[in-house]
Design an enzyme around this catalytic site. Structure first.
Site, PDB file in Angstrom:
ATOM      1  N   ALA A   1       4.637   0.982  -0.232  1.00 47.88           N
ATOM      2  CA  ALA A   1       6.014   0.657  -0.624  1.00 47.88           C
ATOM      3  C   ALA A   1       6.002  -0.349  -1.760  1.00 47.88           C
ATOM      4  CB  ALA A   1       6.803   0.109   0.561  1.00 47.88           C
TER       5      ALA A   1
ATOM      6  N   SER B   1       0.812  -1.218   0.000  1.00 47.58           N
ATOM      7  CA  SER B   1       0.000   0.000   0.000  1.00 47.58           C
ATOM      8  C   SER B   1       0.843   1.264   0.000  1.00 47.58           C
ATOM      9  CB  SER B   1      -0.929  -0.001   1.214  1.00 47.58           C
ATOM     10  OG  SER B   1      -0.178  -0.128   2.412  1.00 47.58           O
TER      11      SER B   1
ATOM     12  N   VAL C   1       8.954  -2.748  -4.402  1.00 47.56           N
ATOM     13  CA  VAL C   1      10.333  -3.177  -4.621  1.00 47.56           C
ATOM     14  C   VAL C   1      10.529  -3.401  -6.110  1.00 47.56           C
ATOM     15  CG1 VAL C   1      12.119  -4.874  -4.080  1.00 47.56           C
ATOM     16  CG2 VAL C   1      10.408  -4.275  -2.351  1.00 47.56           C
TER      17      VAL C   1
ATOM     18  N   LYS D   1      13.981  -0.749  -2.815  1.00 45.35           N
ATOM     19  CA  LYS D   1      12.722  -0.593  -2.094  1.00 45.35           C
ATOM     20  C   LYS D   1      12.382   0.889  -2.072  1.00 45.35           C
ATOM     21  CE  LYS D   1      10.601  -1.253   2.412  1.00 45.35           C
ATOM     22  NZ  LYS D   1      10.789  -1.735   3.786  1.00 45.35           N
TER      23      LYS D   1
ATOM     24  N   ASP E   1      11.307 -11.089  13.043  1.00 45.75           N
ATOM     25  CA  ASP E   1      10.420 -11.483  11.943  1.00 45.75           C
ATOM     26  C   ASP E   1      11.099 -12.554  11.092  1.00 45.75           C
ATOM     27  OD1 ASP E   1       8.160 -11.535  10.382  1.00 45.75           O
ATOM     28  OD2 ASP E   1       8.740  -9.813   9.151  1.00 45.75           O
TER      29      ASP E   1
END
Length: 367
Positions: free
Chosen positions: A24, A22, A26, A41, A136
């Protein structure tokens, strides 16, 4: 100027779209200076949530500028334009991510898994020694270079650990990452030790590497949590895993945070150590080292469960990452590492969520 023109001014020829979220995206690009392809990015501040801009993005950029390890995706350059776009130029994982690799080829042979897991563990030790936690860790964030070596990426949830007056690391209350890879203390909303959380995720990753399936079904969080707290780990009989491999996984997926292995114990474990690979009959002691007497313990093996080649990756609840306040056109040269964060390289958006202190409901932890 559009993205292609901005990158052209910097010496990059923009290529294909690798992923988009939404706020960002790449892109691949060819670097005229480096003479090879990179990933870029691009974050649009005007579309990004406030929590991301004020907290997570600055934290991520600060950490990227610190990292330099061969098993972590390199960051070549970070710059921002006057119209509020941040560009992070990174090493490209040309062979995709580990999840897609396993979904395509199936579970890894233990020798291949050992090599890749050692690379990943070395990267985590490097981070933990700097008091940096990833929070993560998952197969989608493990990219593969041209030689299929592991490159740890996506530091959108990473942070530098703080210490109290006695020098002990402070606890975290932020629910980060994917429910399928999250430690039970995180799922319960209990203040947790971030480094110890990373270790649980490593255990899930190694299980997926050698079994080709998830160790736990996160479609029912309460049921999964109950199984985790009972320290039940089922291994497919068809995989014929060695005792040392199962023992290492079992000790990483330890619900008691005081008994879960530390990163140094993982790297010294007999399954990881090349010199002790032949000890197929060896058992492992509580410190994660080989011994000849004790019997390793785990739940009896069960038939194959759902295969990772058929299971879609679980989407994580992630905090909206951070901002950074920089004057227009300020450039931040970096010698670090990282790849996609708000968008996955397969084009699927990775859902980042704001911090949660209470136990997340299933609808908040996965989709």
């Amino acid at each position: 100027m559009d993205d292609a023109a901005v990158l052209k001014q910097r010496g990059y020829i923009m290529g294909i779209n690798l992923g988009e979220g939404s706020y960002a995206k790449v892109k691949s690009a060819y670097s005229e200076r480096l003479k090879f392809n990179v990933a870029v990015k691009i974050i649009d501040r005007k579309k990004a949530p406030k929590d991301f801009l004020e907290k997570f993005l600055p934290r991520e950029i600060e950490i990227l500028a610190m990292l330099n390890h061969r098993s972590i995706v390199k960051t070549y350059e970070i710059f921002e334009t006057s119209d509020g776009k941040v560009y992070i130029v990174m090493e490209l994982g040309v062979q995709g991510d580990l999840l897609e690799f396993i979904k395509t080829r199936g579970a890894l042979h233990e020798d291949d898994a050992r090599k890749k897991f050692h690379q990943l563990s070395s990267a985590i030790k490097y981070c933990h020694d700097l008091d940096i936690v990833h929070r993560d860790l998952k197969c989608e964030n493990l990219l593969l270079d041209k030689d299929f070596n592991i490159k740890l990426s996506d530091f959108g949830f990473s942070k530098r650990c703080l210490r109290d007056d006695s020098g002990r690391l402070t606890l975290s209350k932020t629910f980060c990452g994917s429910a399928a890879y999250a430690a039970p203390e995180v799922l319960q909303g209990i203040p947790y030790q971030p480094k110890v959380y990373d270790i649980w995720s490593l255990g899930v990753i190694l299980y997926i590497m050698v079994c080709g399936s998830m160790p736990y079904d996160d479609s029912n969080i309460k049921k999964m949590l109950r199984i985790q707290k009972e320290h039940r780990v089922n291994f497919p009989l068809s995989k014929h895993l060695t005792g040392e491999c199962k023992d290492l996984i079992y000790r990483m997926l330890q619900p008691d945070v005081n008994r879960r292995l530390h990163i140094d114990e993982i790297l010294s474990h007999c399954w990881v150590q090349p010199k002790t690979r032949g000890l197929s009959s060896a058992a492992i002691n509580k410190e994660g080292e080989c011994s000849r007497g004790a019997e390793p313990s785990w739940t009896p093996e069960t038939p194959d469960r759902k295969s990772a080649t058929k299971v879609e990756p679980r989407e994580e609840a992630r905090p909206e990452t951070e901002p950074e306040t920089k004057p227009e056109e300020e450039t931040l040269p970096v010698q670090v590492s990282r790849q996609s964060d708000t968008t996955g390289l397969n084009g699927e958006p990775l859902s980042k969520e704001t911090e949660e202190e209470a136990l997340p409901q299933p609808s908040e932890t996965h989709t």
